[in-house]
Design an enzyme around this catalytic site. Structure first.
Site, PDB file in Angstrom:
ATOM      1  N   GLU A 187       0.746  -1.311  -0.006  1.00  0.00           N
ATOM      2  CA  GLU A 187       0.032   0.079  -0.022  1.00  0.00           C
ATOM      3  C   GLU A 187       0.760   1.190  -0.051  1.00  0.00           C
ATOM      4  O   GLU A 187       1.021   2.087   0.994  1.00  0.00           O
ATOM      5  CB  GLU A 187      -0.927   0.090   1.033  1.00  0.00           C
ATOM      6  CG  GLU A 187      -1.938  -1.181   1.082  1.00  0.00           C
ATOM      7  CD  GLU A 187      -3.155  -0.888   2.062  1.00  0.00           C
ATOM      8  OE1 GLU A 187      -3.244   0.270   2.712  1.00  0.00           O
ATOM      9  OE2 GLU A 187      -4.273  -1.514   1.703  1.00  0.00           O
ATOM     10  N   GLU A 206      -4.831  -8.562  -0.139  1.00  0.00           N
ATOM     11  CA  GLU A 206      -5.759  -8.447   1.232  1.00  0.00           C
ATOM     12  C   GLU A 206      -7.371  -8.368   0.801  1.00  0.00           C
ATOM     13  O   GLU A 206      -7.564  -7.494  -0.013  1.00  0.00           O
ATOM     14  CB  GLU A 206      -5.222  -7.027   1.951  1.00  0.00           C
ATOM     15  CG  GLU A 206      -4.223  -7.158   2.826  1.00  0.00           C
ATOM     16  CD  GLU A 206      -3.826  -6.010   3.233  1.00  0.00           C
ATOM     17  OE1 GLU A 206      -4.490  -5.143   3.728  1.00  0.00           O
ATOM     18  OE2 GLU A 206      -2.395  -5.631   3.738  1.00  0.00           O
TER      19      GLU A 206
END
Ligand code: GBH
Length: 502
Positions: free
Chosen positions: A207, A408
Site C-alpha cells: 500500500e 488483502e
C-alpha cells in the site's frame, strides 16, 4: 502461465453448466437433482491450485519490539508517542507472534490455509537500515518459513509493510530521500539471498498510497463544532502536495530497484510483484461504455503508483495537476520503476468510486456515494462485493496482468466472545461470501487470479485505531493471548477445502 489451460477448462464448464442448468425447466424430463448440483458446484469452483491464504504484517502482530537485536522502527517511535494511537496502544507485545509463531502456523493449517502472506520487519534485519545485518532477525524468518513449509503452507513475504528503521528516518527523512529507495533495494536483495531457498514469492511494498499519504502528509478532519484535527500515521510528517509527489516517486523507485535486486540475488525461480491498494473505479452499469469509463478513471486515480509502475510513465494529467508540483525524475528511473513483474498484488476492500461515461473530458464522471450506502464497521469501509470482480478485471484489461493475487480483503467487525465461548461474526461471513463469489465470477470469466489472502489471519494492532478494530477470522484476547477461531474461520475452513464459495 501455469493456469491458462485450467482456466480455459473452467470457462467451458461454466458455459456447459449455463446451458445444462436451463434444461430441467425447459424439457419434460428434468435432470436428476444430484446431477444439477454437481454441475452447479463445479461451475462455482476456483481454478485448480488456487491459493487460499491469510495475511498479516510484522508490526501488527510480532511484538518483541526490542528483542534479539531488532532496531527501532518508525512505528515503535510513533506509537510510543502519547496521543498518536487510540487508547495509546502500541505494538510492543501485539499478538506475541514472535514467540507464538508455531501455534499461529498450526491455526492456519487448521483452517486449511494453503498460503500465508507475512511481512518482514526491516529493522530486525538491518537495525540501522543499512550496514551490518542482524543474524538473529534473519533466523526468526527462517524458523517461521520452515514451520510454514513443514505444514504445507506456502510463504509469501512482503518486504515493506510500513515499519521503516527509525535510523533511516533520522538520517535522511525516510522516503523523502532517494537513499532510502537504494537502502530498500539492498535489504530486498539480502532477503532474497537469505530466504531464497524457502520463499519463492515476494511483494516489495504494501500500500504505497496509504503509507505515503498518511505518513508524510495526513489529513485535516473537521470535528463536530468546527474543530479541526490532524489524522496521520508514522512518521507523522506534514509535507506539501509538491513534496509528496517526490516521496511517491522515491517509493515506486524503491520498488523497482528492489525488484531488480531480488532478481539479481535470489534463485532463478523467485517471483516478485507489488501489493498495492490500487484505487478501483467501479462502473455503475455493466455496459461497454460504462466499463471503459471505469477503466479510464482507474488509470488516472492511480497515476502516482500503479499506473507508473505498470506503464513506466506519469500520465499527463498527473504531471499537469495544478499546484501539485512535478516530481524530479529521469527516464532511466522510469524504466527501473516499471521493471517487469511476475504478478501484481492488490488489496481490495471497497470501490474507491463509481463512475459513468461522460461527453466531457476526461470521458468519465464520478458519481456520489449515497448517504445511506451500507458500510462495514470501519468508517471508510463502503460495502460493495462487486469491486472484487472489477478490481482484478481492471488489472487484466488496463495493464494486461497475467497473474494477479488479492493480497488483502476483509473487514472489521464488533466481535465479542459469546456466553458459549464462540465468536459469531455473521457480518464478516456475509462480507467474505459476497466478495469471494465475485472473485470466483472473475476467474470463471478468465481473469487470471492465482490466489486470495484474507486480511487478517488474526485480530491485531490496527495502526492508529489500536486494538479496537478487529479484522481477524481468529479472535485474540490481548490480555491472555488466547486465540479463538470465529464463525468466519469455520466458513473459510470449508471454502478452502472445497475450493469454492460455500
Ligand atoms: C490495509 O490498509 C493494511 O495493509 C493493513 O495493514 C490494515 O490493517 C488493513 O488494511 C485494515 O485496515 O479512501 O475511504 O478507503 C487498508 C487501509 C483504509 C487504506 C483507509 C486507505 C483510506 C480511506 N485503508 N483507506 S478510503
Amino acid at each position: 502461465m501455469p493456469f491458462s489451460s485450467t482456466r480455459r477448462q473452467f470457462v467451458k464448464v461454466a458455459a456447459a453448466t449455463a446451458v445444462g442448468a436451463m434444461v430441467p425447466s425447459l424439457s419434460c424430463t428434468p435432470a436428476p437433482r444430484k446431477e444439477i448440483e454437481k454441475a452447479q458446484s463445479s461451475a462455482r469452483q476456483f481454478p485448480k491450485d488456487f491459493y487460499w491464504g491469510v495475511a498479516t504484517s510484522s508490526y501488527q502482530i510480532e511484538g518483541a519490539w526490542n528483542e534479539d537485536g531488532k532496531g527501532e522502527s518508525i512505528w515503535d517511535k510513533f506509537a510510543h508517542t502519547p496521543g498518536n494511537i487510540k487508547n495509546n496502544d502500541n505494538g510492543d507485545v501485539a499478538n506475541d507472534h514472535y514467540h507464538r509463531y508455531k501455534e499461529d502456523v498450526a491455526l492456519m493449517k487448521d483452517i486449511n490455509a494453503t498460503a500465508y502472506r507475512f511481512s518482514i520487519a526491516w529493522p530486525r534485519i538491518f537495525p540501522q537500515g543499512t550496514g551490518t545485518p542482524n543474524p538473529k532477525g534473519v533466523d526468526f524468518y527462517k524458523r517461521l518459513t520452515d514451520e510454514l513449509r513443514a505444514k504445507g503452507v506456502e510463504p509469501f513475504a512482503t518486504l515493506y509493510h510500513w515499519d521503516l528503521p527509525q535510523a533511516l528516518q533520522d538520517k535522511n527523512g525516510g522516503w523523502v530521500s532517494k537513499d532510502t529507495a537504494k537502502a530498500f533495494a539492498d535489504y530486498g536483495g539480502y532477503i532474497a539471498e537469505q530466504l531464497g531457498d524457502r520463499v519463492k514469492h515476494y511483494f516489495t511494498i504494501n500500500e504505497f498510497a496509504t503509507f505515503v499519504e498518511s505518513g508524510y502528509q495526513g489529513l485535516e478532519v473537521k470535528m463536530g463544532g468546527g474543530k479541526k484535527i490532524h489524522i496521520g500515521a508514522a512518521p507523522g510528517l506534514r509535507l506539501s502536495d509538491a513534496e509528496l509527489k517526490q516521496v511517491r516517486h522515491h517509493a515506486v523507485l524503491g520498488h523497482g530497484l528492489a525488484v531488480q535486486a531480488i532478481r539479481a540475488k535470489g534463485p532463478a525461480a523467485t517471483k516478485v510483484g507489488f501489493a498495492e491498494n490500487t484505487k478501483m473505479a467501479v462502473p455503475v452499469i455493466d455496459t461497454p461504455e460504462h466499463v471503459k469509463a471505469a477503466e479510464a478513471a482507474t488509470r488516472e486515480l492511480n497515476a502516482g503508483f500503479t499506473t507508473v509502475m505498470l506503464e513506466g510513465r506519469y500520465t499527463d494529467a498527473y504531471l499537469a495537476q495544478a499546484g501539485g508540483g512535478t516530481p524530479k525524475f529521469t527516464d532511466e528511473e522510469l524504466k527501473t520503476i516499471a521493471s517487469p513483474l511476475d504478478f501484481v498484488g492488490i488489496n481490495v476492500y471497497r470501490p474507491s468510486t463509481y463512475v459513468e461515461p461522460s461527453d466531457q473530458p476526461p470521458g468519465y464522471r464520478e458519481i456520489p456515494i449515497n448517504a445511506s450506502h451500507p458500510k462495514m464497521q470501519s468508517s471508510w469501509h463502503i460495502l460493495d462485493p462487486v469491486v472484487m470482480y472489477w478490481a482484478p478485471r481492471n488489472m487484466q484489461k488496463i495493464w494486461g496482468a497475467k497473474s494477479i493475487y488479492i493480497t488483502e480483503n476483509g473487514c472489521a467487525a464488533s466481535d465479542v466472545v459469546a456466553a458459549d465461548g464462540r465468536v459469531y461474526d455473521s457480518d464478516r461471513v456475509m462480507f467474505l461470501r459476497g466478495c469471494l463469489a465475485e472473485l470466483q465470477r472473475a476467474t470463471a470469466d478468465g481473469v487470471p487470479v492465482d490466489g486470495y489472502f484474507l486480511w487478517s489471519a488474526q485480530d491485531n494492532f490496527e495502526w492508529i485505531y489500536g486494538y479496537g478494530n478487529r479484522f481477524g477470522i481468529i479472535y485474540v484476547d490481548f490480555k491472555t493471548q488466547k486465540r479463538i477461531p470465529k464463525l468466519s474461520a469455520d466458513w473459510f475452513r470449508v471454502a478452502a477445502r472445497q475450493n469454492m464459495v460455500v
